[in-house]
Design a protein around this motif. Structure first.
Motif, PDB file in Angstrom:
ATOM      1  N   GLN A 170       0.823  -1.266  -0.001  1.00 41.73           N
ATOM      2  CA  GLN A 170      -0.067  -0.101  -0.089  1.00 41.73           C
ATOM      3  C   GLN A 170       0.930   1.156   0.040  1.00 41.73           C
ATOM      4  N   CYS A 171       0.692   2.191  -0.796  1.00 38.35           N
ATOM      5  CA  CYS A 171       1.276   3.603  -0.982  1.00 38.35           C
ATOM      6  C   CYS A 171       1.124   4.217   0.566  1.00 38.35           C
ATOM      7  N   PRO A 172       2.165   4.529   1.008  1.00 33.30           N
ATOM      8  CA  PRO A 172       2.103   5.452   2.269  1.00 33.30           C
ATOM      9  C   PRO A 172       1.559   6.739   2.267  1.00 33.30           C
ATOM     10  N   SER A 173       1.410   7.329   0.737  1.00 31.60           N
ATOM     11  CA  SER A 173       1.097   8.496   0.749  1.00 31.60           C
ATOM     12  C   SER A 173      -0.396   8.602   0.374  1.00 31.60           C
ATOM     13  N   CYS A 174      -1.046   7.838  -0.606  1.00 35.13           N
ATOM     14  CA  CYS A 174      -2.394   7.785  -1.268  1.00 35.13           C
ATOM     15  C   CYS A 174      -2.907   6.587  -0.801  1.00 35.13           C
ATOM     16  N   LYS A 175      -2.625   5.659  -0.294  1.00 35.42           N
ATOM     17  CA  LYS A 175      -3.042   4.296   0.063  1.00 35.42           C
ATOM     18  C   LYS A 175      -3.510   3.386  -0.983  1.00 35.42           C
ATOM     19  N   ASN A 176      -2.879   3.927  -2.156  1.00 39.66           N
ATOM     20  CA  ASN A 176      -3.381   2.853  -3.368  1.00 39.66           C
ATOM     21  C   ASN A 176      -2.576   1.429  -3.293  1.00 39.66           C
ATOM     22  N   THR A 177      -3.217   0.296  -3.652  1.00 37.08           N
ATOM     23  CA  THR A 177      -2.639  -0.722  -3.566  1.00 37.08           C
ATOM     24  C   THR A 177      -1.813  -0.976  -4.815  1.00 37.08           C
ATOM     25  N   LEU A 178      -0.462  -1.450  -4.567  1.00 34.88           N
ATOM     26  CA  LEU A 178       0.288  -1.610  -5.774  1.00 34.88           C
ATOM     27  C   LEU A 178       0.871  -3.285  -5.590  1.00 34.88           C
ATOM     28  N   ARG A 179       1.024  -3.629  -7.038  1.00 36.75           N
ATOM     29  CA  ARG A 179       1.435  -5.065  -7.007  1.00 36.75           C
ATOM     30  C   ARG A 179       2.930  -5.180  -7.644  1.00 36.75           C
ATOM     31  N   VAL A 180       3.749  -5.618  -6.961  1.00 36.47           N
ATOM     32  CA  VAL A 180       5.196  -5.879  -7.540  1.00 36.47           C
ATOM     33  C   VAL A 180       5.497  -7.383  -7.478  1.00 36.47           C
ATOM     34  N   PRO A 181       6.477  -7.581  -8.519  1.00 33.76           N
ATOM     35  CA  PRO A 181       7.121  -9.094  -8.532  1.00 33.76           C
ATOM     36  C   PRO A 181       7.691  -9.657  -7.325  1.00 33.76           C
ATOM     37  N   ARG A 182       7.506 -10.912  -7.060  1.00 33.61           N
ATOM     38  CA  ARG A 182       8.045 -11.346  -5.828  1.00 33.61           C
ATOM     39  C   ARG A 182       9.561 -11.745  -6.077  1.00 33.61           C
ATOM     40  N   GLY A 183      10.742 -11.667  -5.278  1.00 36.52           N
ATOM     41  CA  GLY A 183      11.636 -12.262  -5.276  1.00 36.52           C
ATOM     42  C   GLY A 183      12.990 -11.354  -5.911  1.00 36.52           C
ATOM     43  N   LYS A 184      12.670  -9.810  -5.921  1.00 35.46           N
ATOM     44  CA  LYS A 184      13.662  -8.958  -6.615  1.00 35.46           C
ATOM     45  C   LYS A 184      14.515  -8.252  -5.379  1.00 35.46           C
ATOM     46  N   GLY A 185      14.094  -8.767  -4.113  1.00 41.33           N
ATOM     47  CA  GLY A 185      15.157  -8.103  -3.272  1.00 41.33           C
ATOM     48  C   GLY A 185      14.575  -6.714  -2.882  1.00 41.33           C
ATOM     49  N   LYS A 245       7.677   7.675  -3.904  1.00 41.78           N
ATOM     50  CA  LYS A 245       8.627   6.524  -3.975  1.00 41.78           C
ATOM     51  C   LYS A 245       8.997   5.974  -2.566  1.00 41.78           C
ATOM     52  N   PHE A 246       9.026   4.769  -2.542  1.00 45.74           N
ATOM     53  CA  PHE A 246       9.395   3.943  -1.110  1.00 45.74           C
ATOM     54  C   PHE A 246       9.987   2.739  -1.273  1.00 45.74           C
ATOM     55  N   ASP A 247      10.918   2.380  -0.333  1.00 47.19           N
ATOM     56  CA  ASP A 247      11.541   0.929  -0.528  1.00 47.19           C
ATOM     57  C   ASP A 247      11.049   0.092   0.072  1.00 47.19           C
ATOM     58  N   ARG A 248      10.969  -1.014  -0.330  1.00 52.53           N
ATOM     59  CA  ARG A 248      10.150  -2.401   0.138  1.00 52.53           C
ATOM     60  C   ARG A 248      10.997  -3.660  -0.265  1.00 52.53           C
ATOM     61  N   LYS A 249      11.249  -4.626   0.502  1.00 52.84           N
ATOM     62  CA  LYS A 249      11.717  -5.960   0.162  1.00 52.84           C
ATOM     63  C   LYS A 249      10.623  -6.710  -0.363  1.00 52.84           C
ATOM     64  N   THR A 250      11.044  -7.424  -1.698  1.00 54.56           N
ATOM     65  CA  THR A 250       9.978  -8.304  -2.273  1.00 54.56           C
ATOM     66  C   THR A 250      10.549  -9.799  -2.013  1.00 54.56           C
TER      67      THR A 250
END
Length: 134
Positions: free
Chosen positions: A102-117, A129-134
């Motif tokens: 979930q975007c911390p700014s607008c609360k939109n749900t985002l889908r990202v590929p798994r296993g990219k670090g 822009k925000f950093d997350r571990k996938t």
């Protein structure tokens, strides 16, 4: 067969027909029927017919404006529930290939590929822009 379809078409001309509220009423009636069958209670069985009667009344009604308003009020309630259900289904379907954030700014749900670090995710809506571990 064609004559029967033509008669039905002429009968339904000017009538409201089916919509999402009618489908929901029929599903509710089926669930109530299942409960009535499990309980063996004739009162619950009688109550199970009420949503079907209301759905048929709505389908055959010629007051399309009132039926449209009823459906719009139902959709105002039902759309967020349906959206949440579809999101949960997609999360289960993609559990091995994607992660959802979930975007911390607008609360939109985002889908990202798994296993990219550790990756930087950019929200397409608000460009945050925000950093997350996938």
């Amino acid at each position: 067969m064609m004559a029967l379809m033509e008669k039905l078409r002429r009968f339904m001309y000017g009538r409201y027909g089916g919509d999402k509220l009618c489908v929901a009423l029929i599903i509710l009636a089926m669930l109530l029927s299942l409960v009535a069958g499990a309980l063996g209670n004739w009162i619950v069985r009688l109550v199970a017919y009420l949503p079907v009667i209301w759905a048929l009344f709505r389908m055959f009604s010629k007051n399309t404006q009132a039926r449209y308003k009823e459906n719009a009020a139902f959709l105002k309630f039902w759309s967020p529930v349906e959206k949440w259900g579809k999101l949960q289904y997609n999360k289960l379907r993609d559990i091995k290939t994607h992660r959802y954030f979930q975007c911390p700014s607008c609360k939109n749900t985002l889908r990202v590929p798994r296993g990219k670090g550790e990756i930087t995710i950019t929200c397409p809506v608000c460009k945050h822009k925000f950093d997350r571990k996938t």
